[in-house]
Design an enzyme around this catalytic site. Structure first.
Site, PDB file in Angstrom:
ATOM      1  CG  ASN A  53      -0.437   0.679   2.412  1.00  0.00           C
ATOM      2  OD1 ASN A  53      -0.470   1.919   2.511  1.00  0.00           O
ATOM      3  ND2 ASN A  53       0.103  -0.102   3.340  1.00  0.00           N
ATOM      4  CG  PHE A 110      -0.343   9.254   7.073  1.00  0.00           C
ATOM      5  CD1 PHE A 110      -0.347   7.893   7.330  1.00  0.00           C
ATOM      6  CD2 PHE A 110       0.613  10.037   7.727  1.00  0.00           C
ATOM      7  CE1 PHE A 110       0.573   7.311   8.193  1.00  0.00           C
ATOM      8  CE2 PHE A 110       1.537   9.463   8.602  1.00  0.00           C
ATOM      9  CZ  PHE A 110       1.518   8.098   8.822  1.00  0.00           C
ATOM     10  CB  SER A 165       3.608   5.496   7.344  1.00  0.00           C
ATOM     11  OG  SER A 165       3.226   5.502   5.973  1.00  0.00           O
ATOM     12  CG  ASN A 199       3.168   4.532   1.744  1.00  0.00           C
ATOM     13  OD1 ASN A 199       3.959   4.175   0.895  1.00  0.00           O
ATOM     14  ND2 ASN A 199       2.415   3.684   2.431  1.00  0.00           N
ATOM     15  CB  THR A 200       4.237  10.493   5.146  1.00  0.00           C
ATOM     16  OG1 THR A 200       2.857  10.131   5.075  1.00  0.00           O
ATOM     17  CG2 THR A 200       4.357  11.988   5.425  1.00  0.00           C
ATOM     18  CE  LYS A 204       2.473  -0.089  12.812  1.00  0.00           C
ATOM     19  NZ  LYS A 204       1.103  -0.242  12.331  1.00  0.00           N
ATOM     20  CG  ASN A 207       4.071   1.107   9.585  1.00  0.00           C
ATOM     21  OD1 ASN A 207       3.383   0.647   8.669  1.00  0.00           O
ATOM     22  ND2 ASN A 207       3.774   2.228  10.200  1.00  0.00           N
TER      23      ASN A 207
HETATM   24  C1  LIG Z   1      -3.766  -1.139   3.498  1.00  0.00           C
HETATM   25  C2  LIG Z   1      -2.911  -0.893   4.713  1.00  0.00           C
HETATM   26  C3  LIG Z   1      -2.969   0.345   5.345  1.00  0.00           C
HETATM   27  C4  LIG Z   1      -2.178   0.579   6.490  1.00  0.00           C
HETATM   28  N1  LIG Z   1      -2.267   1.786   7.105  1.00  0.00           N
HETATM   29  C5  LIG Z   1      -1.572   2.001   8.257  1.00  0.00           C
HETATM   30  C6  LIG Z   1      -1.690   3.213   8.958  1.00  0.00           C
HETATM   31  O1  LIG Z   1      -2.467   4.096   8.602  1.00  0.00           O
HETATM   32  N2  LIG Z   1      -0.937   3.378  10.084  1.00  0.00           N
HETATM   33  C7  LIG Z   1      -0.084   2.418  10.556  1.00  0.00           C
HETATM   34  O2  LIG Z   1       0.556   2.611  11.590  1.00  0.00           O
HETATM   35  N3  LIG Z   1       0.033   1.239   9.902  1.00  0.00           N
HETATM   36  C8  LIG Z   1      -0.689   1.013   8.779  1.00  0.00           C
HETATM   37  N4  LIG Z   1      -0.565  -0.181   8.132  1.00  0.00           N
HETATM   38  C9  LIG Z   1       0.394  -1.184   8.648  1.00  0.00           C
HETATM   39  C10 LIG Z   1      -0.272  -2.199   9.551  1.00  0.00           C
HETATM   40  O3  LIG Z   1      -0.813  -1.596  10.706  1.00  0.00           O
HETATM   41  C11 LIG Z   1       0.766  -3.274   9.984  1.00  0.00           C
HETATM   42  O4  LIG Z   1       1.791  -2.662  10.735  1.00  0.00           O
HETATM   43  C12 LIG Z   1       1.384  -3.992   8.786  1.00  0.00           C
HETATM   44  O5  LIG Z   1       0.458  -4.157   7.768  1.00  0.00           O
HETATM   45  C13 LIG Z   1       1.950  -5.358   9.182  1.00  0.00           C
HETATM   46  O6  LIG Z   1       0.941  -6.225   9.639  1.00  0.00           O
HETATM   47  P1  LIG Z   1       0.228  -7.337   8.695  1.00  0.00           P
HETATM   48  O7  LIG Z   1       1.322  -8.049   7.985  1.00  0.00           O
HETATM   49  O8  LIG Z   1      -0.561  -8.193   9.619  1.00  0.00           O
HETATM   50  O9  LIG Z   1      -0.648  -6.563   7.764  1.00  0.00           O
HETATM   51  C14 LIG Z   1      -1.342  -0.442   6.987  1.00  0.00           C
HETATM   52  C15 LIG Z   1      -1.303  -1.682   6.338  1.00  0.00           C
HETATM   53  C16 LIG Z   1      -2.070  -1.917   5.224  1.00  0.00           C
HETATM   54  C17 LIG Z   1      -2.015  -3.272   4.556  1.00  0.00           C
END
Ligand SMILES: Cc1cc2nc3c(=O)[nH]c(=O)nc-3n(C[C@H](O)[C@H](O)[C@H](O)COP(=O)(O)O)c2cc1C
Length: 366
Positions: A113, A117, A175, A177-178, A213, A242
């Site tokens: 992704n 934000f 993140s 992406n910022t 985080k 993350n």
């Molecule tokens: C579509 C998507 C959007 C995410 N948005 C955020 C976010 O806004 N803030 C954040 O701290 N992590 C975000 N994450 C990261 C997740 O919270 C997590 O740290 C990461 O996906 C690893 O866990 P997983 O493998 O179980 O998905 C996002 C992940 C995905 C897939």
């Protein structure tokens, strides 16, 4: 109740990823979660834990990003999650990156992704948190606006405006992406950031846990810096980790070349290794939340043994549906019993005890 997700998954899969996500949120708002999940069974008692003075009926949380604006935290708790994290939310509204910006990597059990934000700002989140009944643990994950000239002020504003509406705060400096966000993890910036958010928390919501985080892509020196800063800063926990900007050579899906943060199965090994390292570096004194690639009870158990007090997941939910939560809880309870742990708290960091890195560190002179 039967698990209906296998019937629904092809429909969601036929939609663009973000459309499928929007539909899922709408369905959850209408209360159809229970029908799909086959949820409703009580949690195994050995999964219960009190942490930071809060009751967690089980250690499995929904990770940030699923419910960015606190639309469905209670629906997620009803699905069986032990806690829910809403956000990332930024102080002011911003659109995020151009669509498409979420890609499903089916062959890899992964997602990339680059949402960036996207956020309607703090106000709608605050309005929803104000009206919910305060049952269950709901954390708020805070970010900074892309065009912000004072990133630290954005986090401080988040903490002050959310105040007591959060059961815990997360300072998201990881993140990918910022632009520039992950630089906030550098020692010289992070120390000041943590001081200021801890002060804001102490003023507006004393006693509310504050977590940071971190990214899985930290260099060794940065990991040590964060571990060194964490204790003295007054924060209460670290979320590891993350999404990653790395692209393991094992990825098979065509979308693997998309820019953004990779989550899901390929993230499990690196994020668990980092979790273990942070546990060792903090001497097991700092509660850790393990996230990255959890798709089974065994995965959740491995994170707990590596040092996680709580775990979170997101990506596996997309592929497996909400019945996964019940499967993980049942399996985890069984794994604890198998290994002679009467409760989850006994298993936290268990992998470190035999080799004793924590004890060595604790007993060596400072
Ligand atoms: C579509 C998507 C959007 C995410 N948005 C955020 C976010 O806004 N803030 C954040 O701290 N992590 C975000 N994450 C990261 C997740 O919270 C997590 O740290 C990461 O996906 C690893 O866990 P997983 O493998 O179980 O998905 C996002 C992940 C995905 C897939």
């Amino acid at each position: 109740m039967p698990d209906l997700y296998p019937l629904i998954r092809p429909l969601l899969g036929a939609l663009p990823a973000e459309g499928a996500h929007r539909l899922t949120l709408t369905a959850l708002k209408w209360g159809v979660g229970g029908l799909i999940a086959g949820s409703g069974e009580p949690d195994p008692p050995n999964l219960k834990q009190t942490l930071w003075g809060r009751e967690f009926p089980n250690p499995i949380g929904i990770a940030a990003g699923f419910d960015k604006e606190a639309e469905v935290p209670d629906a997620m708790l009803r699905l069986g999650f032990g806690f829910a994290e809403t956000g990332t939310v930024t102080p002011r509204p911003q659109p995020g990156n151009k669509k498409p910006r979420i890609f499903r990597l089916y062959e890899d059990g992964a997602v990339i992704n680059r949402l960036g934000f996207n956020s309607r700002g703090l106000e709608p989140t605050l309005a929803r948190l104000r009206t919910r009944r305060r049952i269950g643990v709901v954390g708020v994950n805070l970010g900074k606006n892309r065009d912000s000239e004072d990133p630290v002020a954005d986090y401080v504003e988040g903490v002050r405006r959310v105040g007591r509406l959060a059961d815990y705060f997360v300072i998201n400096v990881s993140s990918p992406n910022t632009p520039g966000l992950r630089d906030l993890q550098r020692r010289e910036i992070l120390g000041d950031l943590l001081r200021q958010v801890v002060t804001a928390r102490d003023d507006t919501a004393p006693g509310t846990p504050l977590l940071v985080k971190i990214a899985p892509d930290l260099k060794p020196g940065e990991r040590t810096d964060i571990a060194d800063l964490a204790g003295p800063s007054g924060i209460d926990g670290i979320i590891v980790a993350n999404t990653t900007i790395a692209r393991p050579p094992t990825l098979r899906s065509a979308a693997a070349r998309e820019a953004g943060g990779l989550s899901g199965k390929p993230l499990f090994a690196p994020s668990t290794a980092l979790l273990s390292e942070i546990y060792r570096l903090t001497g097991g004194t700092m509660p850790l939340v393990g996230v990255g690639g959890i798709a089974s009870a065994e995965d959740a158990y491995a994170k707990i043994r590596a040092g996680a007090s709580l775990v979170q997941l997101y990506t596996a939910l997309i592929f497996e549906g909400p019945a996964l939560v019940g499967r993980i809880k049942r399996g985890l309870a069984e794994l604890l019993r198998r290994d002679g742990f009467s409760s989850i708290t006994e298993a936290i960091g268990a992998d470190h005890v035999l080799g004793s890195p924590v004890q060595q560190q604790a007993s060596s002179p400072a």
